[in-house]
Design an enzyme around this catalytic site. Structure first.
Site, PDB file in Angstrom:
ATOM      1  N   SER A   7       0.810  -1.223   0.000  1.00 43.49           N
ATOM      2  CA  SER A   7       0.000   0.000   0.000  1.00 43.49           C
ATOM      3  C   SER A   7       0.847   1.278   0.000  1.00 43.49           C
ATOM      4  O   SER A   7       0.509   2.228  -0.723  1.00 43.49           O
ATOM      5  CB  SER A   7      -0.971  -0.004   1.179  1.00 43.49           C
ATOM      6  OG  SER A   7      -1.936  -1.002   0.983  1.00 43.49           O
ATOM      7  N   LYS A  39      -9.628  -5.370  10.791  1.00 40.66           N
ATOM      8  CA  LYS A  39     -10.782  -4.770  10.099  1.00 40.66           C
ATOM      9  C   LYS A  39     -12.037  -4.745  10.982  1.00 40.66           C
ATOM     10  O   LYS A  39     -12.843  -3.822  10.867  1.00 40.66           O
ATOM     11  CB  LYS A  39     -11.061  -5.504   8.779  1.00 40.66           C
ATOM     12  CG  LYS A  39      -9.978  -5.234   7.733  1.00 40.66           C
ATOM     13  CD  LYS A  39     -10.290  -5.917   6.414  1.00 40.66           C
ATOM     14  CE  LYS A  39      -9.130  -5.724   5.441  1.00 40.66           C
ATOM     15  NZ  LYS A  39      -9.355  -6.357   4.140  1.00 40.66           N
ATOM     16  N   ASN A  91     -11.927  -1.024   6.108  1.00 40.55           N
ATOM     17  CA  ASN A  91     -10.537  -1.029   5.636  1.00 40.55           C
ATOM     18  C   ASN A  91     -10.018   0.382   5.354  1.00 40.55           C
ATOM     19  O   ASN A  91      -8.865   0.543   4.963  1.00 40.55           O
ATOM     20  CB  ASN A  91     -10.372  -1.925   4.401  1.00 40.55           C
ATOM     21  CG  ASN A  91     -10.771  -1.220   3.118  1.00 40.55           C
ATOM     22  OD1 ASN A  91     -11.612  -0.323   3.134  1.00 40.55           O
ATOM     23  ND2 ASN A  91     -10.178  -1.621   2.019  1.00 40.55           N
ATOM     24  N   ASP A 130     -12.957  -2.771  -0.202  1.00 44.61           N
ATOM     25  CA  ASP A 130     -12.550  -4.071  -0.765  1.00 44.61           C
ATOM     26  C   ASP A 130     -13.524  -4.546  -1.843  1.00 44.61           C
ATOM     27  O   ASP A 130     -13.122  -5.021  -2.909  1.00 44.61           O
ATOM     28  CB  ASP A 130     -12.479  -5.136   0.346  1.00 44.61           C
ATOM     29  CG  ASP A 130     -11.209  -5.028   1.176  1.00 44.61           C
ATOM     30  OD1 ASP A 130     -10.211  -4.457   0.676  1.00 44.61           O
ATOM     31  OD2 ASP A 130     -11.214  -5.518   2.321  1.00 44.61           O
ATOM     32  N   ALA A 190     -15.544 -17.416   4.103  1.00 44.13           N
ATOM     33  CA  ALA A 190     -16.556 -16.604   4.798  1.00 44.13           C
ATOM     34  C   ALA A 190     -15.897 -15.707   5.836  1.00 44.13           C
ATOM     35  O   ALA A 190     -16.530 -15.303   6.806  1.00 44.13           O
ATOM     36  CB  ALA A 190     -17.594 -17.513   5.447  1.00 44.13           C
ATOM     37  N   GLY A 191     -14.625 -15.382   5.626  1.00 44.12           N
ATOM     38  CA  GLY A 191     -13.912 -14.486   6.539  1.00 44.12           C
ATOM     39  C   GLY A 191     -14.153 -13.035   6.154  1.00 44.12           C
ATOM     40  O   GLY A 191     -15.104 -12.700   5.427  1.00 44.12           O
ATOM     41  N   ALA A 215     -12.668 -10.956   4.153  1.00 42.05           N
ATOM     42  CA  ALA A 215     -12.624 -10.585   2.733  1.00 42.05           C
ATOM     43  C   ALA A 215     -13.927 -10.968   2.040  1.00 42.05           C
ATOM     44  O   ALA A 215     -14.481 -10.180   1.263  1.00 42.05           O
ATOM     45  CB  ALA A 215     -11.432 -11.253   2.059  1.00 42.05           C
ATOM     46  N   GLY A 243      -5.337 -11.498  -7.199  1.00 41.56           N
ATOM     47  CA  GLY A 243      -6.034 -10.359  -6.623  1.00 41.56           C
ATOM     48  C   GLY A 243      -5.267  -9.051  -6.676  1.00 41.56           C
ATOM     49  O   GLY A 243      -5.617  -8.108  -5.949  1.00 41.56           O
TER      50      GLY A 243
HETATM   51  P1  NAP Z   1      -9.814 -14.398   7.348  1.00 43.68           P
HETATM   52  O1  NAP Z   1     -10.877 -13.492   7.887  1.00 43.68           O
HETATM   53  O2  NAP Z   1      -8.763 -14.939   8.237  1.00 43.68           O
HETATM   54  O3  NAP Z   1     -10.611 -15.649   6.685  1.00 43.68           O
HETATM   55  C1  NAP Z   1      -9.906 -16.712   6.108  1.00 43.68           C
HETATM   56  C2  NAP Z   1     -10.872 -17.585   5.287  1.00 43.68           C
HETATM   57  O4  NAP Z   1     -10.098 -18.576   4.606  1.00 43.68           O
HETATM   58  C3  NAP Z   1     -11.902 -18.340   6.144  1.00 43.68           C
HETATM   59  O5  NAP Z   1     -13.083 -18.475   5.403  1.00 43.68           O
HETATM   60  C4  NAP Z   1     -11.209 -19.706   6.328  1.00 43.68           C
HETATM   61  O6  NAP Z   1     -12.110 -20.770   6.592  1.00 43.68           O
HETATM   62  C5  NAP Z   1     -10.598 -19.886   4.954  1.00 43.68           C
HETATM   63  N1  NAP Z   1      -9.454 -20.805   4.919  1.00 43.68           N
HETATM   64  C6  NAP Z   1      -8.247 -20.619   5.509  1.00 43.68           C
HETATM   65  N2  NAP Z   1      -7.428 -21.667   5.206  1.00 43.68           N
HETATM   66  C7  NAP Z   1      -8.158 -22.515   4.436  1.00 43.68           C
HETATM   67  C8  NAP Z   1      -7.864 -23.773   3.825  1.00 43.68           C
HETATM   68  N3  NAP Z   1      -6.659 -24.365   3.951  1.00 43.68           N
HETATM   69  N4  NAP Z   1      -8.843 -24.370   3.081  1.00 43.68           N
HETATM   70  C9  NAP Z   1     -10.061 -23.787   2.948  1.00 43.68           C
HETATM   71  N5  NAP Z   1     -10.384 -22.597   3.530  1.00 43.68           N
HETATM   72  C10 NAP Z   1      -9.438 -21.965   4.254  1.00 43.68           C
HETATM   73  O7  NAP Z   1      -9.051 -13.707   6.136  1.00 43.68           O
HETATM   74  P2  NAP Z   1      -9.647 -12.640   5.105  1.00 43.68           P
HETATM   75  O8  NAP Z   1      -9.476 -11.266   5.611  1.00 43.68           O
HETATM   76  O9  NAP Z   1     -11.018 -13.097   4.726  1.00 43.68           O
HETATM   77  O10 NAP Z   1      -8.651 -12.789   3.873  1.00 43.68           O
HETATM   78  C11 NAP Z   1      -8.683 -13.916   3.000  1.00 43.68           C
HETATM   79  C12 NAP Z   1      -7.667 -13.747   1.893  1.00 43.68           C
HETATM   80  O11 NAP Z   1      -8.023 -12.671   1.042  1.00 43.68           O
HETATM   81  C13 NAP Z   1      -6.277 -13.434   2.424  1.00 43.68           C
HETATM   82  O12 NAP Z   1      -5.372 -14.280   1.744  1.00 43.68           O
HETATM   83  C14 NAP Z   1      -6.041 -11.984   2.054  1.00 43.68           C
HETATM   84  O13 NAP Z   1      -4.688 -11.739   1.751  1.00 43.68           O
HETATM   85  C15 NAP Z   1      -6.902 -11.855   0.806  1.00 43.68           C
HETATM   86  N6  NAP Z   1      -7.356 -10.457   0.577  1.00 43.68           N
HETATM   87  C16 NAP Z   1      -6.952  -9.824  -0.551  1.00 43.68           C
HETATM   88  C17 NAP Z   1      -7.377  -8.528  -0.813  1.00 43.68           C
HETATM   89  C18 NAP Z   1      -6.929  -7.829  -2.082  1.00 43.68           C
HETATM   90  O14 NAP Z   1      -7.043  -6.595  -2.143  1.00 43.68           O
HETATM   91  N7  NAP Z   1      -6.474  -8.557  -3.093  1.00 43.68           N
HETATM   92  C19 NAP Z   1      -8.226  -7.853   0.087  1.00 43.68           C
HETATM   93  C20 NAP Z   1      -8.642  -8.537   1.234  1.00 43.68           C
HETATM   94  C21 NAP Z   1      -8.192  -9.850   1.465  1.00 43.68           C
HETATM   95  P3  NAP Z   1     -12.598 -21.101   8.110  1.00 43.68           P
HETATM   96  O15 NAP Z   1     -13.698 -20.124   8.417  1.00 43.68           O
HETATM   97  O16 NAP Z   1     -13.071 -22.502   8.042  1.00 43.68           O
HETATM   98  O17 NAP Z   1     -11.396 -20.912   9.000  1.00 43.68           O
END
Ligand code: NAP
Length: 266
Positions: free
Chosen positions: A17, A66, A87, A102, A128-129, A131, A234
């Site tokens: 960023s 967040k 964010n 986002d 379902a996190g 993002a 992404g």
């Molecule tokens: P988070 O809140 O920690 O949620 C993680 C999600 O991934 C949960 O749904 C989790 O499932 C699932 N997960 C983790 N490991 C897994 C696996 N081995 N197999 C299947 N599901 C798995 O994280 P977040 O904020 O949502 O971010 C998710 C991703 O998006 C990150 O990698 C982040 O870098 C990326 N992101 C990118 C941008 C961009 O601008 N490009 C913006 C935001 C986020 P459970 O609920 O079962 O634990």
């Protein structure tokens, strides 16, 4: 006087960023400085208070803060309220306004950079996190025909789906041969080299596979490509969400194509 902004996360050393916003500032002639803040895991509020006291004007917020940012803000945009996550902070005197860019970042990357027609599109969202939460309402607003959310922990996807009209949520077993025009991987699986258990049947002919993770070739992107499915990381979402934050702070919309190309070149 130079206006100061930061990205707040833990860890945050990897964040692109500061570089992206420096490029935006140069392209638009805006006088800003943009750095990084890495509070302790229980130190988000104190870090923002101190940054404000030192004259800070705004911040981006990344993992794992967040939700803390959502609770911190005095006022929220409709899209931050829908996401239940923030964010982008706008620091105005003693008040803080929260937004979430986002979702609009993803939609703009899909529509503008990747030429993906969302109106009438059948969309599968993996994860379902935070993002995933942030992109549901903007995808619905873009006119998608169906939205199915599946997650490793099925209850989280069910709870997310229950907050919105017209979407279905559950475990990966919910898929049962259904095909989608767009499959968005919003899981963190790619960060540890893992593949979410998405079946090949989920990709309709001419589908787009999109992984929110950027800067690396994930097993999800490889899985899609091996089946002849067009795949994108992404990076564009990252640049477009940053551009929307920049617009909120500065009232100027920065050009994104050159920044995205440079980011992709490394
Ligand atoms: P988070 O809140 O920690 O949620 C993680 C999600 O991934 C949960 O749904 C989790 O499932 C699932 N997960 C983790 N490991 C897994 C696996 N081995 N197999 C299947 N599901 C798995 O994280 P977040 O904020 O949502 O971010 C998710 C991703 O998006 C990150 O990698 C982040 O870098 C990326 N992101 C990118 C941008 C961009 O601008 N490009 C913006 C935001 C986020 P459970 O609920 O079962 O634990």
């Amino acid at each position: 006087m130079t206006d100061r902004y930061v990205v707040i996360g833990n860890p945050v050393g990897h964040s692109r960023s500061p570089w992206i916003h420096a490029e935006f500032a140069r392209a638009t002639g805006q006088d800003i400085a943009y750095g990084r803040l890495e509070p302790a895991l229980d130190g988000f509020d104190a870090a923002v208070d101190a940054f404000r006291a030192a004259g800070g004007r705004g911040a981006n917020v990344t993992l794992p803060f967040k939700q803390a940012a959502f609770r911190y803000c005095a006022t929220l945009s409709p899209r931050a309220r829908a996401a239940e996550a923030v964010n982008t902070l706008v620091l105005e005197g003693a008040q803080t306004h929260g937004d979430n860019t986002d979702g609009v970042g993803l939609v703009r990357d899909l529509q503008t950079n990747l030429g993906c027609e969302l109106d009438g599109c059948r969309v599968l969202l993996l994860g379902a996190g935070g993002a995933a939460q942030g992109v549901v309402q903007p995808l619905l607003d873009a006119g998608v025909a169906t939205l199915v959310v599946v997650n490793r922990t099925a209850a989280r996807a069910q709870a997310l789906a229950a907050r919105f009209p017209r979407i279905t949520g559950g475990g990966y077993d919910l898929l049962d041969g259904a095909a989608f025009d767009l499959v968005v991987n919003a899981t963190a699986a790619g960060l540890v080299g893992a593949l979410p258990p998405v079946p090949a049947s989920a990709f309709a002919p001419d589908a787009l596979a999109y992984d929110m993770v950027y800067g690396r070739d994930t097993p999800f992107l490889a899985f899609a490509r091996e089946r002849g499915v067009r795949a994108s990381d992404g990076a564009g979402m990252l640049v477009e969400q940053a551009a929307e934050s920049f617009f909120i702070w500065r009232g100027v919309r920065p050009p994104t194509a050159a920044v995205l190309n440079a980011l992709r070149r490394g």
